[in-house]
Each structure stands twice: as structure tokens, then as C-alpha cells.
Design a protein around this motif. Structure first.
Motif, PDB file in Angstrom:
ATOM      1  N   GLY A  75       0.739  -1.439  -0.017  1.00 54.87           N
ATOM      2  CA  GLY A  75      -0.328   0.385  -0.195  1.00 54.87           C
ATOM      3  C   GLY A  75       0.528   1.136   0.058  1.00 54.87           C
ATOM      4  O   GLY A  75       0.100   2.531  -0.414  1.00 54.87           O
ATOM      5  N   ARG A  76       1.815   1.375   0.051  1.00 55.82           N
ATOM      6  CA  ARG A  76       2.345   2.855   0.404  1.00 55.82           C
ATOM      7  C   ARG A  76       3.132   3.089  -0.976  1.00 55.82           C
ATOM      8  O   ARG A  76       3.302   2.349  -2.047  1.00 55.82           O
ATOM      9  CB  ARG A  76       4.625   2.001   0.771  1.00 55.82           C
ATOM     10  CG  ARG A  76       5.184   3.103   1.476  1.00 55.82           C
ATOM     11  CD  ARG A  76       6.483   3.368   1.789  1.00 55.82           C
ATOM     12  NE  ARG A  76       6.883   1.767   1.276  1.00 55.82           N
ATOM     13  CZ  ARG A  76       7.973   2.281   0.423  1.00 55.82           C
ATOM     14  NH1 ARG A  76       8.088   3.238  -0.420  1.00 55.82           N
ATOM     15  NH2 ARG A  76       9.056   0.994  -0.438  1.00 55.82           N
ATOM     16  N   ALA A  77       3.049   4.182  -1.116  1.00 61.11           N
ATOM     17  CA  ALA A  77       3.057   4.892  -2.254  1.00 61.11           C
ATOM     18  C   ALA A  77       5.030   4.768  -2.733  1.00 61.11           C
ATOM     19  O   ALA A  77       5.825   5.015  -2.012  1.00 61.11           O
ATOM     20  CB  ALA A  77       2.980   6.112  -2.530  1.00 61.11           C
ATOM     21  N   LEU A  78       4.752   4.654  -3.909  1.00 55.23           N
ATOM     22  CA  LEU A  78       6.431   4.800  -5.487  1.00 55.23           C
ATOM     23  C   LEU A  78       6.519   5.264  -5.687  1.00 55.23           C
ATOM     24  O   LEU A  78       5.532   5.958  -6.192  1.00 55.23           O
ATOM     25  CB  LEU A  78       6.485   3.013  -5.350  1.00 55.23           C
ATOM     26  CG  LEU A  78       6.144   1.913  -4.509  1.00 55.23           C
ATOM     27  CD1 LEU A  78       6.297   0.522  -5.940  1.00 55.23           C
ATOM     28  CD2 LEU A  78       7.727   1.329  -3.331  1.00 55.23           C
ATOM     29  N   PRO A  79       7.939   5.765  -6.137  1.00 56.79           N
ATOM     30  CA  PRO A  79       8.408   7.008  -6.909  1.00 56.79           C
ATOM     31  C   PRO A  79       7.783   6.685  -8.114  1.00 56.79           C
ATOM     32  O   PRO A  79       7.411   8.039  -8.582  1.00 56.79           O
ATOM     33  CB  PRO A  79       9.944   6.641  -6.881  1.00 56.79           C
ATOM     34  CG  PRO A  79      10.409   6.070  -5.623  1.00 56.79           C
ATOM     35  CD  PRO A  79       9.197   5.136  -5.746  1.00 56.79           C
ATOM     36  N   ASP A  80       7.374   6.201  -8.268  1.00 56.44           N
ATOM     37  CA  ASP A  80       7.376   6.358 -10.095  1.00 56.44           C
ATOM     38  C   ASP A  80       5.154   6.069  -9.870  1.00 56.44           C
ATOM     39  O   ASP A  80       4.805   6.159 -10.847  1.00 56.44           O
ATOM     40  CB  ASP A  80       7.009   4.826 -10.829  1.00 56.44           C
ATOM     41  CG  ASP A  80       6.353   3.473 -10.333  1.00 56.44           C
ATOM     42  OD1 ASP A  80       5.824   3.637  -9.104  1.00 56.44           O
ATOM     43  OD2 ASP A  80       6.783   2.450 -10.781  1.00 56.44           O
ATOM     44  N   GLY A  81       4.886   6.783  -8.947  1.00 59.16           N
ATOM     45  CA  GLY A  81       3.123   7.160  -9.030  1.00 59.16           C
ATOM     46  C   GLY A  81       2.175   5.292  -8.500  1.00 59.16           C
ATOM     47  O   GLY A  81       1.281   6.532  -8.014  1.00 59.16           O
TER      48      GLY A  81
END
Length: 309
Positions: free
Chosen positions: A200-206
Motif C-alpha cells: 500500500g505504500r506509494a512508490l516514486p513511479d506513482g
């Protein structure tokens, strides 16, 4: 070996001329092939060879990684099920199922369209229901009619398609194993696993870290290698490959994730991963289809040699 992409600055002399003509003029036969097979890009979008050039723009010519084009080795004999709505094939290893940045003509989808057009007298409208990696062989499902597209995609997205893969991995596998992890891209863009707590954590690629869940059942243990059933309960990219690598048992031929490329006198150009069984409800009437297809020759040979045959 040529580079995988060539940037061409379009000049005032090029203005208004077809892009394909310019590419052939500057790159010769390589440019002609790139133009014919859909390898021309402007502003990160694929463009056609007849598009007129605009001075000052940069045309990107994308080329095959190995410097040559290769059509998927698919024939009508690879069809294992067909009706008015569905087409199911036993995909050979080492070919792409859909378009790549450098080629729209040689994929499984493109070749099947050409074969069915020659057989039936008209080109079908085929759509991929799911994906298989370049190196993965086995069951690939396509829709033949637009009415099947939405229900078929729903079957795969909702986990109603039950899959079993045969895989040959290195090392020693327990009789059964089950992995539940996070899954997403690393900072460099490659796929990787994450801890469950990061789902569920947001990643740099969106995107966000997603759940990846695979069950493994040992079928046969060899000396330092194993034949295993892999049952993916989610459908993440490279999921089985990543999970086996995380167990210290990368797939034979899977160089990206640490698998050896030579075994029992064989040199492997792709992972020994085969989509062997699939059960799913038919998108039109809901009746259960159970599909099976045999492993490719290189897979059979590797298992035979590992078994001492």
C-alpha cells in the motif's frame, strides 16, 4: 551490434517529407526495417512512416536489442482451444506476446492475426486477455470477439482464472512453500519484492506496493535442482521468478534473478517456466474451461537430463 535506439534531428531540408523516407535515407536497410515494423517515435509516441517531418523535432528510431527482427514461431498447430469468443494457444518460449517499442509485426498477437486472416479470409480482432513474459511458454488466452473482452478481463482481474505453472529451479525445495510479499518497482525501474508491512505504500513511479502471493508444491527433487508446481494467487509481473529467487532457488535460465544459464549440458536462453494448466469460466456462458498444454522441447530435455535420462 547497433545501438537499441538512434536519435535523428529533423532539419529544415526534412520538413514535409515522410519520416520513413528520411530514416531509409540516413540509416539504409536498418532504417527501412525500423520504419516498416513500427519503430519510429516522436514525443514518446509511436508514429507511422508516412507522417510528414517537422523541422527541429527529434525522431527516435527504436531497434531490436539484438539488432535483428524475429517473428514469433507460432503456427495454427499451437492452437489448443478455439470458439467464436476465445482463442487459446500454447505459446512458445522466447517471443513477445504483444507490441514492443521496436516492433509491431513480430509478436504472437501480430503473427496470429496474420495466420487467422489467411485461414479465414478476414483479419480477426484479437485482444490479449493476460500477459506472459518473453521467456515463459504455455497457455495464452486471447479474445476473438469484442463481447468477450470485458468479461474475460474481469475473470483475470478478479482472480477467477486458476493457473498452475511448471518450473525448474535451482537448489532444494520443501514439499510445500507459500510466499506473501509486497511487489513493485525499485528506484531503477526493475521489479522487486517488499516486506508485507509495505503493501500500500506509494512508490516514486506513482504506483503503490501491491500484494504478491504464490504457493509452491514440489513435484520432483533432483541433485541441486527441482521440478515444482507454482500456483500464483495474484498476478504480478515476474511474481514467480521473484519469489523463487527470494527463496534462494532462482529459475534455471533466469539470468536476471540469479538463475544459471547452463544445466546438464544445455545452454538456456530463457527461464524454464511454463504455464501448464488454466481453469476459468467462459466469458459468455460461464461454463468452466480446463486447459492443459505440454511443455516445450527444451523444458522436457532439461528435466530428462536432470533426472539422469
Amino acid at each position: 551490434m547497433p545501438p537499441e535506439a538512434i536519435a535523428l534531428l529533423l532539419t529544415s531540408d526534412d520538413a514535409g517529407r515522410p519520416l520513413g523516407e528520411i530514416v531509409v535515407e540516413r540509416l539504409g536497410e536498418l532504417g527501412r526495417q525500423a520504419a516498416a515494423r513500427g519503430g519510429l517515435w516522436l514525443h514518446r509516441r509511436r508514429v507511422t512512416a508516412d507522417m510528414p517531418a517537422v523541422a527541429g523535432e527529434t525522431l527516435l528510431v527504436r531497434l531490436p536489442p539484438a539488432g535483428g527482427y524475429c517473428d514469433a514461431p507460432v503456427t495454427l498447430a499451437h492452437i489448443i482451444y478455439e470458439d467464436d469468443d476465445l482463442l487459446v494457444i500454447n505459446k512458445p518460449p522466447a517471443c513477445y506476446v504483444g507490441d514492443t517499442p521496436w516492433d509491431t509485426q513480430g509478436s504472437v498477437l501480430a503473427v496470429l492475426t496474420q495466420l487467422l486472416a489467411a485461414r479465414d479470409g478476414q483479419a480477426p480482432t484479437l485482444h490479449l486477455a493476460h500477459q506472459l513474459d518473453f521467456g515463459t511458454s504455455g497457455i495464452l488466452v486471447l479474445s476473438k470477439h469484442p463481447r468477450a473482452n470485458a468479461p474475460l478481463h474481469a475473470v483475470f482481474n478478479r482472480g477467477q482464472a486458476q493457473k498452475r505453472y511448471l518450473v525448474v529451479c535451482t537448489g532444494y525445495m520443501p514439499a510445500q512453500a507459500e510466499l506473501v510479499t509486497g511487489h513493485g518497482r525499485a528506484a531503477g525501474g526493475r521489479w522487486r519484492l517488499y516486506d508485507q508491512a509495505e503493501i500500500g505504500r506509494a512508490l516514486p513511479d506513482g504506483q503503490r506496493v501491491k500484494l504478491a502471493h504464490t504457493r509452491f508444491v514440489l513435484r520432483r527433487q533432483f541433485a541441486q535442482a527441482a521440478l515444482v508446481w507454482a500456483i500464483p494467487l495474484t498476478g504480478r509481473t515476474h511474481q514467480i521468478r521473484l519469489h523463487l529467487a527470494s527463496l534462494g532457488c532462482p529459475i534455471l535460465g533466469d539470468e536476471r534473478y540469479g538463475g544459471p544459464t547452463a544445466v546438464a549440458g544445455l545452454t538456456l536462453a530463457h527461464p524454464l517456466l511454463h504455464a501448464a494448466e488454466l481453469s476459468l469460466p467462459h466469458p459468455r456462458d460461464g461454463k468452466l474451461l480446463h486447459l492443459f498444454c505440454p511443455s516445450p522441447p527444451v523444458f522436457v530435455t532439461a528435466v530428462s537430463r536432470l533426472a539422469g535420462g
